[in-house]
Enzyme design. Sequence first.
Site, short mmCIF file in Angstrom:
data_model
loop_
_atom_site.label_atom_id
_atom_site.label_comp_id
_atom_site.label_asym_id
_atom_site.label_seq_id
_atom_site.Cartn_x
_atom_site.Cartn_y
_atom_site.Cartn_z
CG HIS A 1 30.54 46.14 37.78
ND1 HIS A 1 31.06 46.45 36.53
CD2 HIS A 1 30.13 44.85 37.68
CE1 HIS A 1 30.95 45.40 35.73
NE2 HIS A 1 30.40 44.41 36.41
CG LEU A 2 31.18 41.15 43.05
CD1 LEU A 2 31.08 41.68 44.47
CD2 LEU A 2 30.49 39.80 42.94
CG HIS A 3 35.12 46.42 42.89
ND1 HIS A 3 33.86 46.99 42.92
CD2 HIS A 3 35.93 47.27 43.59
CE1 HIS A 3 33.91 48.13 43.61
NE2 HIS A 3 35.14 48.32 44.03
CG LEU A 4 36.28 41.20 46.76
CD1 LEU A 4 35.80 40.26 45.66
CD2 LEU A 4 36.53 40.41 48.05
#
Length: 342
Positions: free
Chosen positions: A182-185
């Site tokens: 799930h898109l994260h930095l």
Amino acid sequence: EEFVYGEEDFVLQAADWGDPDSAPSRFDQVLLVGWRDRMERGLFRYRLGPLPTRVLPGPMRLVAQLNEQRSAERRPPQPVRSLQDPFDPGAFNFTQLRPAELLFRLRRTGGPGPPPDPLLVAINASPLERGHVLLMPEPARRLPQVLTAPALRGALEAALLSGHPGFRVGFNGLGGGASVNHLHLHGLYLGHPLPLEEAPAEPLGPRLGLLRAGPAPAFLFFAPSPAALEPVSRAVCRAAEHLDGAGLACNVLATRGDPPAGPGGGRGLRVLLWARRPLFGPKAGEPFAVALCELAGLLPLPAEPLYRDITEVQALSAIRQHLLPEPELLHLGGELARLLEN
């Protein structure tokens, strides 16, 4: 709450490493006060105190840290089968975060250029270091863990909002250590300088260098000013997309640092992109997992004997088994340089 910022909030000259906490910015104050509040309220999986830390003898100056609780108590990484795995609503994802885990939403007003994605800043419940946070586009969009230029640009702007020289942001791709699809930095405060901040890079093209200073060679992009963050974000994501098409995983780290030629010019933001063989699931016999921190030279280690006894040679051996052979790396560098010139 929203943390609204403009170009006037960027800290162009961070504090010195001699006293890194001497000039906390508004961003640092809000983030760390909120982070400590959540720690006191028991919202993390464990209580993080000062971590035993030592610099391993050797030219790489690898920084080892003992973090036994993270190894024992973090959520098991989500199974990943390929670089193209779609978002899975049935697996753990960031729509399931408790409201109290959210610290604030980052939103820029004004120039330079079009604003990046607003990013939610949430605690990482299994922190590597103090102030370890997740930087996420709106979770309800259900984006898989594939880097996008608007999300990366928002994270790079967050790096410039901090006055601490060791606040770094980074990204682990699928097959490169990502534990949630799930898109994260990531953003976190690291208390040690790293050689990759200042070492010169070999030029591969007008906008790309090859940096060999750390434990793993990385492709280097450089943003000398806030106005350069937008083209650098697009270039990094074009390169990451090329790696994906070649069946390679990637990791990204952004840190304050010198121009690609090394010390002497004005400091800016160095963005490093590592290309690597993808790994799906744990690898038997590995002393530690290899993701962006390890590639950069920070080794969070899960057990006291390993922390006490590991040598630079052993650590480099564990890291480099994930890397590309030299001829393949150089060929890839040529491809990326040509891609970015067009």
